[in-house]
Design a protein around this motif. Structure first.
Motif, short mmCIF file in Angstrom:
data_model
loop_
_atom_site.label_atom_id
_atom_site.label_comp_id
_atom_site.label_asym_id
_atom_site.label_seq_id
_atom_site.Cartn_x
_atom_site.Cartn_y
_atom_site.Cartn_z
N GLN A 247 0.85 -1.24 0.11
CA GLN A 247 0.17 -0.20 -0.04
C GLN A 247 0.83 1.36 0.01
O GLN A 247 2.02 1.20 0.25
N VAL A 248 0.47 2.42 -0.57
CA VAL A 248 0.98 3.67 -0.41
C VAL A 248 0.17 4.65 0.23
O VAL A 248 -1.05 4.53 0.53
N GLN A 249 0.82 5.90 0.48
CA GLN A 249 0.33 6.84 1.31
C GLN A 249 0.74 8.23 0.82
O GLN A 249 1.94 8.11 0.41
N LEU A 250 -0.10 9.40 0.84
CA LEU A 250 0.41 10.59 0.38
C LEU A 250 0.21 11.35 1.91
O LEU A 250 -1.04 11.32 2.67
N VAL A 251 1.13 11.94 2.29
CA VAL A 251 0.98 12.59 3.73
C VAL A 251 1.25 14.18 3.36
O VAL A 251 2.38 14.39 2.95
N GLU A 252 0.30 15.20 3.71
CA GLU A 252 0.60 16.35 3.57
C GLU A 252 0.95 16.88 4.96
O GLU A 252 0.74 16.54 6.03
N SER A 253 1.73 17.99 5.02
CA SER A 253 2.02 18.92 6.06
C SER A 253 2.49 20.40 5.57
O SER A 253 2.31 20.80 4.43
N ALA B 36 -2.60 11.95 -6.51
CA ALA B 36 -1.85 11.42 -7.78
C ALA B 36 -2.86 10.73 -8.28
O ALA B 36 -3.32 9.93 -7.83
N ASN B 37 -2.62 10.85 -9.46
CA ASN B 37 -3.71 9.94 -10.45
C ASN B 37 -3.27 8.67 -10.64
O ASN B 37 -4.00 7.66 -10.84
N GLN B 38 -1.92 8.23 -10.36
CA GLN B 38 -1.52 6.88 -10.56
C GLN B 38 -0.04 6.88 -9.84
O GLN B 38 0.86 7.76 -9.84
N ILE B 39 0.10 5.83 -9.28
CA ILE B 39 1.56 5.59 -8.29
C ILE B 39 1.93 4.01 -8.79
O ILE B 39 0.87 3.03 -8.49
N TRP B 40 2.91 3.79 -9.27
CA TRP B 40 3.43 2.64 -9.56
C TRP B 40 4.41 2.36 -8.64
O TRP B 40 5.07 2.82 -7.73
N VAL B 41 4.08 0.76 -8.12
CA VAL B 41 4.92 0.27 -6.79
C VAL B 41 5.44 -1.00 -7.28
O VAL B 41 5.18 -1.61 -8.02
N ALA B 42 6.59 -0.99 -6.33
CA ALA B 42 7.47 -2.04 -6.59
C ALA B 42 6.74 -3.28 -6.49
O ALA B 42 6.10 -3.53 -5.62
N GLY B 43 7.19 -4.10 -7.51
CA GLY B 43 6.40 -5.62 -7.52
C GLY B 43 5.43 -5.35 -8.76
O GLY B 43 4.91 -6.75 -8.86
N GLY B 44 5.27 -4.63 -9.41
CA GLY B 44 4.59 -4.60 -10.57
C GLY B 44 3.01 -3.96 -10.47
O GLY B 44 2.42 -3.87 -11.52
N GLY B 45 2.63 -3.54 -9.37
CA GLY B 45 1.25 -3.08 -9.33
C GLY B 45 1.37 -1.65 -9.40
O GLY B 45 2.42 -1.03 -9.45
N ASN B 46 -0.04 -1.05 -9.45
CA ASN B 46 -0.11 0.53 -9.38
C ASN B 46 -1.60 0.73 -8.69
O ASN B 46 -2.31 0.08 -8.65
N GLU B 47 -1.54 1.96 -8.47
CA GLU B 47 -2.71 2.43 -7.85
C GLU B 47 -3.16 3.76 -8.44
O GLU B 47 -2.50 4.34 -8.78
N HIS B 48 -4.58 3.78 -8.73
CA HIS B 48 -5.16 5.11 -9.16
C HIS B 48 -5.89 6.03 -8.20
O HIS B 48 -6.62 5.40 -7.39
N SER B 49 -5.71 7.29 -8.38
CA SER B 49 -6.37 8.37 -7.55
C SER B 49 -6.08 8.21 -6.03
O SER B 49 -6.90 7.87 -5.28
#
Length: 122
Positions: free
Chosen positions: A1-7, A97-110
């Motif tokens: 999983q991925v996260q975006l953290v604002e500050s 982020a409209n798309q994030i590519w993750v190590a291992g070949g996966g990706n997440e949208h929005s």
């Protein structure tokens, strides 16, 4: 999983400045286009700035000349420099982020962060 953290949010008087950051967390290979949004209670989420992976930025008329969006050289972390702040700029700023590519070949949208509060007093 991925996260975006604002500050970087806070309380500032009208005419002041703040610099927001959006830091990705996780095993991320690359991130596509990104954007900042403003959420105000009782109103629809509104676009504040967009920036493509190549660095092209765009803004609505309400913030043109006052806000500047940018990305690090690694194209991951995003920033929003806010100058000449107005009370109408008050709210929770969220990064996307409209798309994030993750190590291992996966990706997440929005992918969305949880936001950082900005309050501008008059």
């Amino acid at each position: 999983q991925v996260q975006l953290v604002e500050s970087g949010g806070g309380l500032v008087q009208a005419g002041g400045s703040l610099r927001l950051s959006c830091v990705p967390k996780g095993n991320i290979l690359r991130i596509g286009d990104m954007a900042w949004y403003l959420q105000v209670p009782g109103k629809q989420r509104q676009l504040v700035a967009t920036i493509t992976r190549s660095g092209l930025a765009d803004y609505p008329e309400s913030v043109k000349g006052r806000f500047t969006v940018s990305r690090d050289s690694d194209k991951k972390t995003m920033y929003l420099q806010m100058d000449s702040l107005e009370p109408e700029d008050t709210g929770v700023y969220l990064c996307n982020a409209n798309q994030i590519w993750v190590a291992g070949g996966g990706n997440e949208h929005s992918v969305w962060g949880l936001g950082t509060q900005v309050t501008v007093s008059s």
